[in-house]
Every structure is written in structure tokens, then in C-alpha cells.
Design a protein around this motif. Structure first.
Motif, short mmCIF file in Angstrom:
data_model
loop_
_atom_site.label_atom_id
_atom_site.label_comp_id
_atom_site.label_asym_id
_atom_site.label_seq_id
_atom_site.Cartn_x
_atom_site.Cartn_y
_atom_site.Cartn_z
N HIS A 1 15.96 26.76 6.60
CA HIS A 1 17.37 27.11 6.74
C HIS A 1 17.80 27.77 5.44
CE1 HIS A 1 17.45 24.54 10.33
NE2 HIS A 1 16.75 23.68 9.60
N LEU A 2 18.36 28.97 5.54
CA LEU A 2 18.62 29.78 4.36
C LEU A 2 19.98 29.52 3.74
CD1 LEU A 2 17.30 33.22 5.70
CD2 LEU A 2 16.03 31.44 4.48
N THR B 1 19.03 37.64 5.63
CA THR B 1 18.95 37.05 6.97
C THR B 1 17.54 36.56 7.27
OG1 THR B 1 18.35 39.12 8.07
CG2 THR B 1 20.72 38.69 7.73
N ALA B 2 17.43 35.84 8.37
CA ALA B 2 16.12 35.36 8.80
C ALA B 2 15.21 36.54 9.13
CB ALA B 2 16.27 34.45 10.02
N GLU B 3 15.80 37.66 9.57
CA GLU B 3 15.00 38.85 9.85
C GLU B 3 14.31 39.36 8.59
OE1 GLU B 3 17.98 38.38 11.06
OE2 GLU B 3 17.88 38.70 13.24
N LEU C 1 14.70 32.29 14.35
CA LEU C 1 15.33 31.36 15.29
C LEU C 1 16.82 31.66 15.44
CD1 LEU C 1 13.60 27.96 14.38
CD2 LEU C 1 12.88 29.74 16.00
N ASP C 2 17.47 31.96 14.33
CA ASP C 2 18.84 32.48 14.34
C ASP C 2 19.06 33.22 13.04
OD1 ASP C 2 19.79 30.65 12.32
OD2 ASP C 2 20.01 29.11 13.86
N GLU D 1 14.43 44.16 4.74
CA GLU D 1 13.72 44.91 5.78
C GLU D 1 14.25 46.34 5.88
OE1 GLU D 1 12.60 44.65 10.55
OE2 GLU D 1 14.16 43.35 9.71
N SER D 2 15.56 46.51 5.68
CA SER D 2 16.18 47.83 5.83
C SER D 2 15.58 48.86 4.88
CB SER D 2 17.69 47.73 5.59
OG SER D 2 17.96 47.26 4.28
#
Length: 510
Positions: free
Chosen positions: A82-83, A95-97, A126-127, A155-156
Motif C-alpha cells: 500500500h503506497l 501510482t500503483a501503475e 490492485l487499485d 511510467e509516463s
């Protein structure tokens, strides 16, 4: 009019404070700020301010960095993280992504950290603030290493990089760390304070990292006030000069803190005499550890515990073990029981000043009980090759166990010392193969309960003292020099040194 003048002066002082940078000297060049491909110690130091990982360590225990909390499922081999609410340097949320991408790209692109992820299979979202890491193997070492090794990247930015290994990342490297990139020149790299980070500098604009090629020139720059801090440990002789002649170095400070590296004597257990426990015990009792600390390190070291694990690993350190002490008569008794009969014993070392001096003292001490040591100094690559081929009798090495004591598994477990195609398959270069150690290390490898881990580490240290797989010699101190000429607020931490989190937060212009 007076009120207006006061307001103008106050504003100017505020602007001056905001424009203050800490000036640091780092050794080497910066050709890249790619966290996956580090070429120099300078790059490693700078990248540590830009990027963060899910977890880190404190006193030998795992704590969250970007992760707020986590759950481990041993049966189904996964960890759910959990971040925390953190931002990248451009202000976008982590984010998780981003986390899943950071882990998956390491395997998909076969980045240098890939071998560390041999146990890792995939990451899934997961979210928005929850990510699940799936593993092929899950144990205490995996939990305390992989989430601390993979930098979290946006990621971006990175999804558009075709070949991450060739990406210099010098235009606008973006992470979540307490400092963010500002500019780079051939002579320096400048980072500014990341105001969105809880540990960012509060009174400094940032840090200017000046690239120097010579330690002497860097230290002279510190004396002149050109630099406020130098990013390397001082030679003990120079540290001694600073303490003996404070007037000459009146603006300088010396921070002496505990190191995490245990300088040790490694045996080759695959052949005699290293495979003979009586020989190893004789060596252990013949060395004058106190004299080594005084002569080689000029007092800037601590005699190591004979259990190998350093006191910095507070959570698992066994304070009842104590250090070995010299006992020539007992050493001779052990040697008489051994199979050793006067043959030459080759001591493989690096051609560094420290190892050359240390090797000569070991040679002297062992000669007093009749062991014929031949010192074999070689370059770094040659020593590494010899260790991998198990081509040595004894060697000097340093085990970094203060922050990650579980790494003892890799250095002492028999499975990490097997020979494949003429080379050692792991980091157990000495081929230590002691069943009692293996049994304890297996428990450490799989245990998650803190009490079980602590108790197992205590047993391991007792066994190292008894079986002497290696001879721990000393733990050199960290010797950091800094200048008080321009800045106030230096705070020394036993674990972080003088350039601690508190120092960076509180440094301000005089």
C-alpha cells in the motif's frame, strides 16, 4: 521610511537564504543518471537523491520508503504493498501503475537488476495505491532485498524509451527523492530541493555536486571553503592530522561513525590448510586485532565480533559473543593439532594501501606461531578472477552486513560455494561447507517472525565463533569531513553519518 527599509532588508535576506546551495565534492564523472546503469561512485551517490524504492532499512530492520504498509502471503507467494501519497518531481502522483511498471520493465527489458529478480514473476495493479508483487520463491531475503533494490520510475516517461540501457537520463531525470534535477555541466551537477518531499532541505536551495578527480584537491577545496562536504571517507592519517592540529583546520569538522563493513580473513575450505578447523582456530588466536586497529587504521576502527555480524545490525547483533583476543600459546596448541606442516600459505589481496599494510601484519602475527605466509598482491580484476576460480589459500575481504545481515547466507551457505564450469557459482568464494551453519542459515532464509530471526542470528554468531569459517578482524569507521565555514546545522547520525536526513533538512547559511 525606516519600516520600508527594514522590509526591503528582510526580503533581501530571505532571497539570499533561498539562493544558498550546499557545495559538495564527488569523485569521478557523471555520464548518466540512469538508475539501472550506474558507471561510477559519483553517479551512485547522485542517483540516491533522485530515486526511491518501496522499502529501506534502519538498524537491520525493513521499513517503508514509498510503501506505507505491506502484507506477505507465504503460501501464495506474493506481497501486497500500500503506497504513501507521494509525488514525482513534476508534481504527478506516484501510482500503483508506476510501481508495477518499474518492476515489470526490469525483467522484460533484462536490465542489470534482472538477476536479483530471479525469484520475481510479475507485478499487478490492485487499485490506484495498491500493487501486488508475485514471486516464484518468497522468503525473508527476498522481502528484505528486492523491494529495496528497484527504483520507482514514472511510467509516463520511461514507456517511450526503446532501450533503457542506452538512456543517459541527463535531460530531466525524474524520481521521487528529496532532491530534483536542475542542471549539469562538465564540472558539476546541480540538484534543487524537492519541496513536496518530507525530508527535503528546508533552508537550502539544493546541492551543487562538483566533480573532482583527486582526493587531495578535493580536501584542499574543503579547507579553502570551496566545498562544504566531500563524498568520500578520509584516510586515517589525514583524519589524525585534523585532530592533532585543530587550529590549522579550524573551520572543518570530522564525523567518526560506525562502519557496516567487516574486514575479514577468508579461508579456502576446499583444500588444506583452510579446511582444517584447528588451522583456522590457530590463525584466529594468533592475530593481534587491537594492534591492527591501532597500526593500520590509527584507531579509526573497532575490533570485530568473532561472530561476524556487526553491532550496526542492532536488531540481530549478539552482544554476548565479543571479540577474539590474541593467545599465542593457545594458537600454537591448535596448530600442532592441525595437518599444517610448514608449507607456504598464499594470502591473496588487493594492491591497496590498506590491504598491503594489513597483510604484512597478518604475515607477522602468523609467523610467530610457525605459519609461512606469502603475500600475493594483485589488481582488482585479477583478485576477483582468482576468488571466482577458488585459486587462493587465504584472502582479505569485506562483508557489508550492517544494513543487510541476511547477506551472511550468500557468503557462508554451502549452496553458494559450489563450483560450476571451474567457477564458484555464488559469493561463498571460500567454499564454506559446515552443516551446522547451513541449518541455521536455512532458518534465517525462511523466517519472518522477528524473534525467530533474532534467535537464529544469535545462534549463527555463536557458530561462527566456534567453527571459524572466516576470521572477522575489524570494522573501519566512516571518516567524513565537512566545513562549518559557510553552513550551520550539521547533525551526525550513527547510521547515516554527517550528511544525514536531519542535516539536509536543517542546514542553513551562516
Amino acid at each position: 521610511m525606516k519600516k520600508l527599509l527594514v522590509l526591503i532588508i528582510t526580503a533581501l535576506i530571505g532571497l539570499t537564504a533561498l539562493g544558498v546551495y550546499m557545495k559538495a565534492a564527488v569523485l569521478g564523472e557523471v555520464r548518466s543518471l540512469n538508475p539501472y546503469f550506474i558507471n561510477s561512485s559519483a553517479e551512485r551517490q547522485l542517483i540516491g537523491y533522485l530515486y526511491e524504492t518501496l522499502m529501506t532499512t534502519s538498524e537491520g530492520k525493513a521499513i517503508g520508503m514509498l510503501a506505507d504498509s505491506w502484507e506477505v502471503n507465504l503460501e501464495e507467494l506474493y506481497i501486497v504493498f500500500h503506497l504513501k501519497d507521494r509525488l514525482f518531481h513534476d508534481g504527478s502522483p506516484v501510482t500503483a501503475e508506476d510501481v508495477a511498471y518499474s518492476f515489470n520493465i526490469t525483467v522484460q527489458k533484462r536490465l542489470p537488476m534482472g538477476p536479483l529478480l530471479a525469484w520475481f514473476s510479475s507485478a499487478e495493479v490492485l487499485d490506484e495505491k495498491t500493487v501486488k508483487l508475485n514471486f516464484r520463491v518468497l522468503n525473508s531475503f527476498v522481502v528484505s532485498s528486492i523491494p529495496m533494490a528497484i527504483p520507482i520510475i514514472p511510467e509516463s516517461v520511461w514507456k517511450n524509451i526503446a532501450n533503457p540501457m542506452e538512456f543517459s537520463n541527463l535531460d530531466n531525470p525524474m524520481g521521487t527523492g528529496s532532491l530534483k534535477f536542475k542542471e549539469i555541466t562538465p564540472q558539476s551537477v546541480t540538484f534543487s530541493s524537492n519541496g513536496n518531499h518530507p525530508d527535503s532541505p528546508q533552508y537550502l536551495e539544493g546541492i551543487v555536486f562538483n566533480l573532482v578527480q583527486d582526493e587531495t584537491m578535493g580536501f584542499l577545496g574543503l579547507i579553502r571553503g570551496d566545498y562544504d562536504y566531500i563524498y568520500w571517507d578520509l584516510d586515517p592519517s589525514l583524519a589524525t592530522q585534523m585532530l592533532k592540529d585543530p587550529d590549522r583546520y579550524k573551520d572543518l569538522g570530522l564525523a567518526v561513525t560506525n562502519g557496516d563493513g567487516v574486514v575479514s580473513l577468508l579461508f579456502n575450505h576446499r583444500t588444506l590448510p583452510g579446511s582444517d578447523i584447528y588451522f583456522r582456530k590457530a590463525v584466529q588466536m594468533a592475530i593481534d586485532y587491537v594492534q591492527i586497529v591501532g597500526r593500520v587504521y590509527l584507531g579509526f576502527a573497532d575490533v570485530a565480533s568473532s561472530g561476524l555480524i556487526p553491532s550496526m545490525a542492532k536488531a540481530v547483533f549478539n552482544s554476548n559473543i565479543g571479540a577474539a583476543s590474541v593467545d599465542i600459546e593457545k594458537a600454537k596448541e591448535y596448530l600442532a593439532k592441525s595437518s599444517y606442516r610448514g608449507e607456504k600459505v598464499r594470502l591473496l589481496i588487493y594492491t591497496s594501501k590498506e590491504q598491503m599494510e594489513l597483510a604484512e601484519y597478518i604475515k607477522l602475527f602468523l609467523s610467530k606461531i610457525g605459519i609461512n605466509v606469502v603475500v600475493d598482491p594483485q589488481g582488482h580484476e585479477a583478485v576477483t578472477t582468482a576468488l571466482k576460480k577458488a585459486d587462493f589459500d587465504m584472502s582479505l575481504t569485506t562483508y557489508s552486513l550492517g544494513f543487510h545481515p541476511e547477506m551472511a547466507f550468500y557468503h557462508l551457505h554451502s549452496s553458494r560455494g559450489t563450483m560450476q564450469n571451474g567457477q564458484v557459482s555464488g559469493f561463498n568464494y571460500g567454499g564454506v561447507n559446515i552443516p551446522e551453519l547451513d541449518e541455521t542459515l536455512n532458518i534465517i532464509w525462511t523466517a519472518f517472525d522477528e524473534k525467530v530471526q533474532r534467535d537464529s542470528f544469535h545462534i549463527l554468531q555463536e557458530q561462527v565463533r566456534e567453527f571459524v569459517p572466516v576470521v572477522p578482524i575489524c570494522i573501519p569507521n566512516r571518516l567524513e569531513a565537512f566545513s562549518r565555514k559557510n553552513l550551520d546545522g550539521w547533525s551526525i547520525s550513527e547510521t547515516e553519518g554527517v550528511l544525514s536526513t536531519e542535516t539536509l533538512k536543517n542546514l542553513k547559511s551562516k
